[in-house]
Design a protein around this motif. Structure first.
Motif, PDB file in Angstrom:
ATOM      1  N   ASN A  53     -29.441 -22.857 -27.829  1.00  0.00           N
ATOM      2  CA  ASN A  53     -28.729 -24.025 -27.309  1.00  0.00           C
ATOM      3  C   ASN A  53     -27.222 -23.780 -27.266  1.00  0.00           C
ATOM      4  O   ASN A  53     -26.537 -24.195 -26.318  1.00  0.00           O
ATOM      5  N   LYS A  89     -37.595 -20.091 -36.164  1.00  0.00           N
ATOM      6  CA  LYS A  89     -37.650 -20.822 -34.904  1.00  0.00           C
ATOM      7  C   LYS A  89     -36.501 -21.821 -34.799  1.00  0.00           C
ATOM      8  O   LYS A  89     -35.862 -21.957 -33.741  1.00  0.00           O
ATOM      9  N   LYS A 126     -33.316 -19.904 -34.099  1.00  0.00           N
ATOM     10  CA  LYS A 126     -33.354 -19.355 -32.748  1.00  0.00           C
ATOM     11  C   LYS A 126     -33.035 -20.430 -31.718  1.00  0.00           C
ATOM     12  O   LYS A 126     -32.267 -20.199 -30.779  1.00  0.00           O
ATOM     13  N   GLU A 127     -33.620 -21.612 -31.898  1.00  0.00           N
ATOM     14  CA  GLU A 127     -33.368 -22.705 -30.963  1.00  0.00           C
ATOM     15  C   GLU A 127     -31.917 -23.154 -31.023  1.00  0.00           C
ATOM     16  O   GLU A 127     -31.304 -23.449 -29.989  1.00  0.00           O
TER      17      GLU A 127
END
Length: 242
Positions: A228, A220, A223-224
């Protein structure tokens, strides 16, 4: 790295001992020799020479010539390597059938050291991807895995690549989604199927260290970070087009 391998070390990766590799190279360059001649040329005892020659015959790297005196002849290197790889592929297929399948997803954080081991993990993650791949790497690193990436695209799997823009469009992977960004280091980030993540820096063999995990928290987080970065790239592109 492979470019630093000498012939003896390379042959040892195919199961030969150092002494067997030395004698194998001797046979390749000088032709068929007796055990006595091989021992004399290399400067080892006859017993060691005959032991190494017997090992070469047993491993498929030399033939025995039954003439007036027993001589040994090297199997051509391309034939020896092909036979070894073919046999290992058969053993690999057998192991895949017989080894018990993993029944749980390991969510530990695993540190992988050494450039070759990191490249192997990277390559296998690409090979095992079922639906999608997101990777952020310098273009020169992406090129190391071009064959695997092309295969994924041909199989209809999504490939998203964040990297610097190449000088020529021909260097791009047809079918991949590209986001151009600056890469000032050898950092790599790879996510496959939103389930597995690899992150770190690909440097020389001694200094390469990466973190691999199926832990949802790491996946996670990466992925973030990639989402971004993609958003910033898109905003910058929109501003340039205004």
């Amino acid at each position: 790295m492979l470019e630093n391998l000498d012939n003896i070390e390379a042959l040892m990766h195919f199961g030969l001992t150092r002494q067997e590799a030395r004698i194998y190279l001797l046979l390749l360059t000088e032709g068929a020799l007796s055990g006595y001649e091989a021992a004399k040329r290399i400067g080892i005892s006859r017993s060691n020479a005959y032991g190494a020659l017997a090992g070469l015959v047993d491993k498929g790297a030399a033939y025995i010539l039954e003439e007036q005196a027993v001589q040994y002849q090297a199997v051509p290197v391309n034939e020896f390597c092909f036979n070894k790889l073919h046999y290992l592929k058969e053993v690999s297929d057998l192991l895949e059938q017989q080894i018990p399948k993993e029944t749980f997803q390991n969510e530990n954080y695993i540190t992988i050291r050494g450039r070759r081991h990191v490249e192997d993990k990277f390559r296998n993650m690409l090979k095992e991807a079922k639906e999608r791949v997101y990777l952020s790497v310098p273009l020169e690193i992406a090129a190391l895995f071009q064959q695997e990436l092309e295969t994924l695209i041909q199989e209809g799997k999504k490939v998203v690549l964040l990297t610097e823009k190449p000088e020529e469009e021909s260097e791009l992977l047809p079918g991949a989604v590209f986001y151009y960004t600056a890469h000032n280091d050898q950092q790599l980030r790879l996510i496959t199927d939103s389930s597995y993540a690899l992150t770190g820096e690909l440097q020389d063999e001694m200094h390469t260290t990466c973190l691999y995990s199926a832990n949802p928290n790491l996946v996670k987080l990466l992925k973030e970070a990639l989402a971004n970065e993609i958003k910033l790239i898109e905003i910058k592109k929109e501003q340039e087009n205004i």
